[in-house]
Write an enzyme that holds these catalytic residues in place. Structure first.
Site, PDB file in Angstrom:
ATOM      1  N   LEU A  78       0.784  -1.268   0.020  1.00 31.93           N
ATOM      2  CA  LEU A  78       0.122  -0.083  -0.023  1.00 31.93           C
ATOM      3  C   LEU A  78       0.995   1.305  -0.019  1.00 31.93           C
ATOM      4  CD1 LEU A  78      -2.700  -0.954   2.642  1.00 31.93           C
ATOM      5  CD2 LEU A  78      -3.036  -0.839   0.119  1.00 31.93           C
TER       6      LEU A  78
ATOM      7  N   GLY B 259       6.696   4.274   4.629  1.00 28.00           N
ATOM      8  CA  GLY B 259       6.918   5.731   5.341  1.00 28.00           C
ATOM      9  C   GLY B 259       7.416   5.471   6.627  1.00 28.00           C
TER      10      GLY B 259
ATOM     11  N   PHE C  43       9.715   3.988   9.130  1.00 30.88           N
ATOM     12  CA  PHE C  43      10.589   2.972   9.401  1.00 30.88           C
ATOM     13  C   PHE C  43      10.107   1.629   8.469  1.00 30.88           C
ATOM     14  CE2 PHE C  43      11.948   5.549  12.632  1.00 30.88           C
ATOM     15  CZ  PHE C  43      13.211   5.320  12.448  1.00 30.88           C
ATOM     16  N   GLY C  44       8.797   1.599   7.778  1.00 29.81           N
ATOM     17  CA  GLY C  44       8.427   0.331   7.273  1.00 29.81           C
ATOM     18  C   GLY C  44       7.416   0.583   6.098  1.00 29.81           C
TER      19      GLY C  44
ATOM     20  N   LYS D  20       1.866  -3.288   8.892  1.00 27.37           N
ATOM     21  CA  LYS D  20       3.279  -2.488   8.754  1.00 27.37           C
ATOM     22  C   LYS D  20       4.195  -3.433   9.325  1.00 27.37           C
ATOM     23  CE  LYS D  20       4.929   1.979   9.241  1.00 27.37           C
ATOM     24  NZ  LYS D  20       4.980   3.244   9.359  1.00 27.37           N
TER      25      LYS D  20
ATOM     26  N   ASP E  18       1.277  14.072  16.263  1.00 30.11           N
ATOM     27  CA  ASP E  18       1.849  14.174  14.647  1.00 30.11           C
ATOM     28  C   ASP E  18       0.339  14.006  13.943  1.00 30.11           C
ATOM     29  OD1 ASP E  18       3.552  14.461  12.602  1.00 30.11           O
ATOM     30  OD2 ASP E  18       3.591  12.436  12.399  1.00 30.11           O
TER      31      ASP E  18
END
Length: 668
Positions: free
Chosen positions: A350, A353, A355-356, A373, A469
């Site tokens: 998909l 971004g 770290f994975g 993820k 975030d």
């Protein structure tokens, strides 16, 4: 002649009593009115829902019952008892529960699943014209309905805001105290609902199946049902699922009007599927083990089988330490995730971004779509504390939060499992040209959705959660274009009553509150600042800070401030919208974005106030454009802080960057 009349009267009373009471030990031959997901299984179970997401099911006695006294119009007494079980698809993550209901209709046109329990929808909830009485067994805490927790029994009258509710427990006669019950444990439980029409007294009692009826009810309330009940009503059950699913079963049911419901004979009830499965497995084990014991000469084929199993074990091998057993309900097997994603093939990718990489998957056991993820964690410290945080976040329940379903650890990887969002991120619609383009009404609804989710994180759960975030790429869009706040990798849980701050500077430039440059700490107020940037981002169709801005292009906050000062704030709107927007709503969003982006943390509203402003329940406070511009200029970013933040983002420990941009192409 008199004797014949008396016999006729006696027969009429007998027929009436049969009409007013019934009992089911299993439902194999029951004549019930079923709709939605509801069905009667081959073993005689009444299954209201299965593992279908956002589904509902109804099962009602097919005949109308006379619920009012013909002479004075007062409601009659009634009594019912039933045995039920809720078996979640994933342990500790359940659908929304079930309810016993008395209704003027057995059809619920327009009723919604999830938190509405298949009884109401967003427009009719609370209407006195509903004439619905229900006892809810609720497994999800819905802030909008003032739920006390995610495991309670409530009394509902025309409304899912219960008139009385209580955490699920029962009085244990042996110990003389109260013991808690967990509705989604999968265990059998029995409920008794008794209403005295003369005294208007309602008692609700619950207990595990292996305990006698408690002497004290869980709920006891004075409830006037005279205006709720019509002369004739139906009785039955409703259940629903949401993003998380479960099987809701009824095993036996007894009901009586103007009398006590007949006791259920528990020995006559059908078995739950997992009970039957356990018996079959035990029988199968004996069937296989005895021939194998007698066939010792087949050592070579057996050795070959062991070799194959060993290879399979290595292929699906996981890391499982002793301390992780307490988090078992939140753990997925690597084998299931491997199969769900077709071996993590590129065709299921998909996005990536942080770290994975993120993969779409379909769980083999339930056909449920998920997003998985994969994150590298070989050098991480504090893994135990981090997994504990994952388990805690897995308990967050809100319609506007992306559900974290669980995790798995294998070699150098951590795998996080989320509910799947078919429409990807808001960022893709605003900046990547994803079609169809969002209308203003959709944008405004998404803004309200995100505000509701963030309010829940700050004030609605048992602990304060600081997101840290908030931005368009971390807002995911479901199939109905509802907004859900995701990416809790930067979140930290804080026990109420303590200082809700954290010591790492993490986040995204343009959304970071200016005070973080001095303290290095995030708070709920810094979350509000980021939400302000998000408001302007959605309304203006511009990022807070452009990747390569020219010298002449100001930051988004400064630009909107300038428009506001000159009386042309509507000129800041996204030109893509043209004239297709509501002026008052646009002005509200832009002005509120500025208020939330105020440089002084004490001047920013709380998320509770933000929700009130957006819902029109409170007016915005007066603000001075000149004062706000002066404050913004005085507290702007300087180069050394930008350098510090960029450097810190590149070296922050991975515990703080975990869930960046889940299943969103492009990532951070």
């Amino acid at each position: 002649m008199v004797s014949r009349i008396l016999l006729v009267i006696l027969l009429l009373k007998l027929v009436a009593s049969f009409d007013n009471e019934f009992i089911f030990h299993g439902f194999t031959d029951a004549n019930l009115s079923l709709n939605g997901l509801a069905q009667i299984t081959s073993s005689g179970l009444l299954m209201l829902t299965n593992n279908t997401k956002a589904g509902l099911g109804h099962a009602f006695h097919p005949e109308l019952l006379h619920f009012k006294n013909s002479s004075n119009g007062e409601p009659l007494s009634f009594s019912t008892t039933f045995v039920f079980a809720m078996i979640p698809e994933y342990p500790d993550v359940c659908g929304h529960g079930l309810a016993f209901a008395v209704s003027p209709s057995k059809e619920f046109a327009g009723a919604m699943p999830s938190q509405h329990l298949g009884l109401f929808n967003t427009t009719d909830n609370g209407n006195s014209s509903n004439h619905i009485f229900a006892i809810e067994l609720d497994t999800v805490m819905t802030v909008d309905f003032h739920d006390i927790n995610d495991n309670h029994v409530g009394i509902d009258i025309n409304n899912l805001i219960s008139v009385n509710s209580s955490p699920v427990s029962y009085f244990d006669g042996k110990s003389g105290g109260s013991k808690s019950l967990k509705l989604i444990s999968g265990d059998l439980m029995q409920v008794w609902i008794e209403y005295d029409g003369m005294d208007m007294q309602l008692d609700v009692t619950i207990s595990p199946i292996d305990a006698p009826k408690p002497a004290s009810p869980l709920l006891s309330s004075k409830v006037d049902l005279s205006s709720v009940f019509l002369d004739d009503m139906y009785v039955g059950f409703s259940a629903s699922t949401g993003a998380a699913t479960s099987h809701h079963y009824i095993l036996g049911w007894s009901f009586s009007l103007n009398g006590d419901a007949q006791p259920l004979n528990l020995s006559k009830l059908p078995s739950l599927p997992y009970q039957e499965s356990a018996k079959k497995k035990s029988h199968l084990l004996l069937t296989i083990a005895l021939p194998l014991a007698a066939a010792g000469f087949l050592l070579i084929p057996i050795a070959a089988i062991f070799f194959v199993l060993r290879r399979r074990r290595k292929k699906y091998g996981e890391i499982l330490e002793d301390w992780e057993h307490e988090y078992g309900p939140h753990r997925f097997s690597y084998k299931d995730l491997f199969k769900a994603t077709k071996g993590f093939k590129e065709e299921n990718l998909l996005g990536f971004g942080g770290f994975g990489r993120v993969y779409k998957g379909v769980l083999p056991s339930s056909s449920t779509q998920v997003a998985v993820k994969k994150i590298s964690h070989e050098s991480w410290q504090g893994m135990r504390e981090f997994v504990a945080e994952i388990a805690s976040m897995g308990r967050l329940r809100h319609r506007n939060l992306v559900q974290l379903l669980g995790y798995c650890r294998r070699e150098g990887e951590l795998l996080l499992v989320y509910e799947y969002m078919p429409n990807s991120s808001l960022d893709n619609f605003l900046f990547q040209g994803k079609q169809p383009a969002l209308t203003w009404s959709q944008r405004f609804q998404i803004i309200k959705d995100v505000s509701s989710g963030l309010h829940y994180l700050h004030e609605g759960w048992e602990q304060v959660v600081i997101h840290r975030d908030i931005k368009a790429s971390n807002v995911l869009i479901d199939a109905e274009f509802n907004g859900k706040l995701g990416d809790f990798g930067l979140a930290r849980l804080h026990t109420r009553g303590t200082n809700p701050q954290t010591t790492h500077i993490v986040g995204t430039l343009g959304y970071l509150a200016p005070e973080i440059s001095k303290t290095g700490k995030a708070t709920t107020s810094s979350d509000v600042y980021a939400f302000g940037a998000f408001l302007l981002e959605v309304a203006c169709g511009r990022r807070p800070i452009e990747c390569h801005p020219s010298v002449e292009v100001p930051g988004l906050v400064e630009w909107v401030l300038g428009c506001w000062k000159t009386g042309t704030i509507l000129e800041a709107r996204d030109p893509v919208l043209g004239d297709e927007y509501v002026v008052k709503e646009m002005e509200l969003v832009l002005t509120l974005g500025l208020l939330c982006s105020h440089p002084d943390p004490m001047a920013r509203p709380s998320m509770r106030q933000v929700v009130q402003f957006l819902e029109g329940d409170a007016p915005l406070p007066p603000m001075s454009a000149d004062a706000l511009i002066t404050s913004t200029s005085a507290q702007g970013y300087d180069e050394c802080f930008d350098d510090f933040v960029i450097s810190d983002l590149s070296t922050t420990d991975r515990t703080d960057r975990t869930f960046s941009s889940p299943f969103v192409p492009g990532g951070r």
